[in-house]
Write a protein that holds these residues in place. Structure first.
Motif, PDB file in Angstrom:
ATOM      1  N   GLY A 181       0.770  -0.974  -0.111  1.00  0.00           N
ATOM      2  CA  GLY A 181       0.081   0.004  -0.208  1.00  0.00           C
ATOM      3  C   GLY A 181       0.987   1.233   0.197  1.00  0.00           C
ATOM      4  N   ASP A 182       0.382   2.536   0.461  1.00  0.00           N
ATOM      5  CA  ASP A 182       1.093   3.521   0.369  1.00  0.00           C
ATOM      6  C   ASP A 182       2.077   3.770   1.844  1.00  0.00           C
ATOM      7  OD1 ASP A 182      -0.764   4.405   2.470  1.00  0.00           O
ATOM      8  OD2 ASP A 182      -1.613   5.849   1.009  1.00  0.00           O
ATOM      9  N   GLY A 183       1.855   2.813   2.690  1.00  0.00           N
ATOM     10  CA  GLY A 183       2.454   3.041   3.937  1.00  0.00           C
ATOM     11  C   GLY A 183       2.060   3.798   4.973  1.00  0.00           C
ATOM     12  N   SER A 184       0.993   4.350   4.679  1.00  0.00           N
ATOM     13  CA  SER A 184       0.470   5.426   5.609  1.00  0.00           C
ATOM     14  C   SER A 184      -0.212   4.719   6.918  1.00  0.00           C
ATOM     15  CB  SER A 184      -0.666   6.266   5.063  1.00  0.00           C
ATOM     16  OG  SER A 184      -1.873   5.443   4.562  1.00  0.00           O
ATOM     17  N   ASN A 240       0.947  -3.720  10.996  1.00  0.00           N
ATOM     18  CA  ASN A 240       1.673  -4.525  11.682  1.00  0.00           C
ATOM     19  C   ASN A 240       1.258  -5.061  12.869  1.00  0.00           C
ATOM     20  OD1 ASN A 240       3.914  -5.971  12.122  1.00  0.00           O
ATOM     21  ND2 ASN A 240       4.698  -4.210  13.476  1.00  0.00           N
ATOM     22  N   LEU A 241       0.469  -4.094  13.796  1.00  0.00           N
ATOM     23  CA  LEU A 241      -0.134  -4.343  15.099  1.00  0.00           C
ATOM     24  C   LEU A 241      -1.458  -5.419  14.811  1.00  0.00           C
ATOM     25  CD1 LEU A 241      -0.299  -3.659  18.182  1.00  0.00           C
ATOM     26  CD2 LEU A 241      -1.778  -1.885  17.341  1.00  0.00           C
ATOM     27  N   VAL A 242      -2.350  -4.913  13.904  1.00  0.00           N
ATOM     28  CA  VAL A 242      -3.519  -5.858  13.539  1.00  0.00           C
ATOM     29  C   VAL A 242      -2.997  -7.213  13.096  1.00  0.00           C
ATOM     30  CG1 VAL A 242      -5.434  -5.892  12.015  1.00  0.00           C
ATOM     31  CG2 VAL A 242      -5.071  -3.803  13.151  1.00  0.00           C
ATOM     32  N   ASP A 251       1.139 -17.283  10.583  1.00  0.00           N
ATOM     33  CA  ASP A 251       2.569 -17.414  10.776  1.00  0.00           C
ATOM     34  C   ASP A 251       3.171 -16.087  10.743  1.00  0.00           C
ATOM     35  OD1 ASP A 251       5.190 -18.959  10.604  1.00  0.00           O
ATOM     36  OD2 ASP A 251       5.622 -17.345   9.271  1.00  0.00           O
ATOM     37  N   PRO A 252       4.351 -16.009  11.743  1.00  0.00           N
ATOM     38  CA  PRO A 252       4.390 -14.366  12.208  1.00  0.00           C
ATOM     39  C   PRO A 252       4.998 -13.647  10.677  1.00  0.00           C
ATOM     40  CG  PRO A 252       5.285 -15.839  13.712  1.00  0.00           C
ATOM     41  CD  PRO A 252       4.615 -16.623  12.656  1.00  0.00           C
TER      42      PRO A 252
END
Length: 191
Positions: A134-137, A143-145, A155-156
């Motif tokens: 995505g655009d990284g925003s 990452n948290l979700v 898997d991690p």
């Protein structure tokens, strides 16, 4: 080319052992179709011959389309691919093209399902796909979700799990993953 042939020969002697609990909630016919396929010995060489109709959409390399309309199937777990083919064949997933190509007209029986899936699994999944982000925003939130809601199954590192039919997410097109999440949340795709 020699590496591909070696991979095909190694994959050809493989059978799949699957955790029986992952089949709960499936129709009896779909369960029978799936079990019949994964109890066989895969022949990825035969699967390569069956792959031509798949290549029309997924590409000869099995890497799909960056716009998310066609997923990357290269390097996906054979058990996941067989399950998806069975789900399309038994109306548990809905895409007219896939329903047609997963039908017994194109893939005659369990051996064909397993063989074409084994061939697709043997295709290299890397390097990472272009346009796969995505655009990284919202990267930190994502990452948290992911680690809260997805990691325990996928898997991690997003590598999935063969026995529990958990698909690899790593290397998949961003737009495809986004569409699958939206369709699952909207009840348009079984989870």
């Amino acid at each position: 080319m020699l590496a591909v042939v070696a991979t095909l020969l190694l994959t050809a002697a493989m059978s799949v052992e699957v955790d029986p609990d992952v089949m709960q909630g499936r129709t009896a016919a779909a369960i029978a179709d799936f079990r019949s396929a994964v109890e066989l010995e895969a022949d990825a060489g035969h699967g390569a011959m069956l792959f031509a109709p798949c290549a029309a959409c997924h590409g000869a390399d099995g890497r799909g389309l960056p716009d998310g309309s066609v997923p990357a199937i290269a390097g996906q777990h054979v058990s996941v691919l067989v399950k998806q083919l069975v789900d399309f064949r038994h109306d548990r997933r809905w895409d007219e093209r896939m329903r047609n190509f997963a039908s017994q007209h194109h893939l005659g029986g369990p051996q064909d399902l397993l063989d074409v899936a084994a061939y697709a699994e043997s295709l290299p999944r890397w390097p990472p796909l272009e346009g796969g982000t995505g655009d990284g925003s919202t990267l930190d939130r994502g990452n948290l979700v992911y680690h809260r809601d997805c990691e325990s199954c996928h898997d991690p590192l997003g590598l999935g799990e063969l026995r529990r039919l958990r698909p690899r997410l790593a290397g998949q097109h961003y737009r495809y993953l986004l569409r699958q999440l939206e369709e699952t949340a909207g009840g348009l795709r079984p989870g």
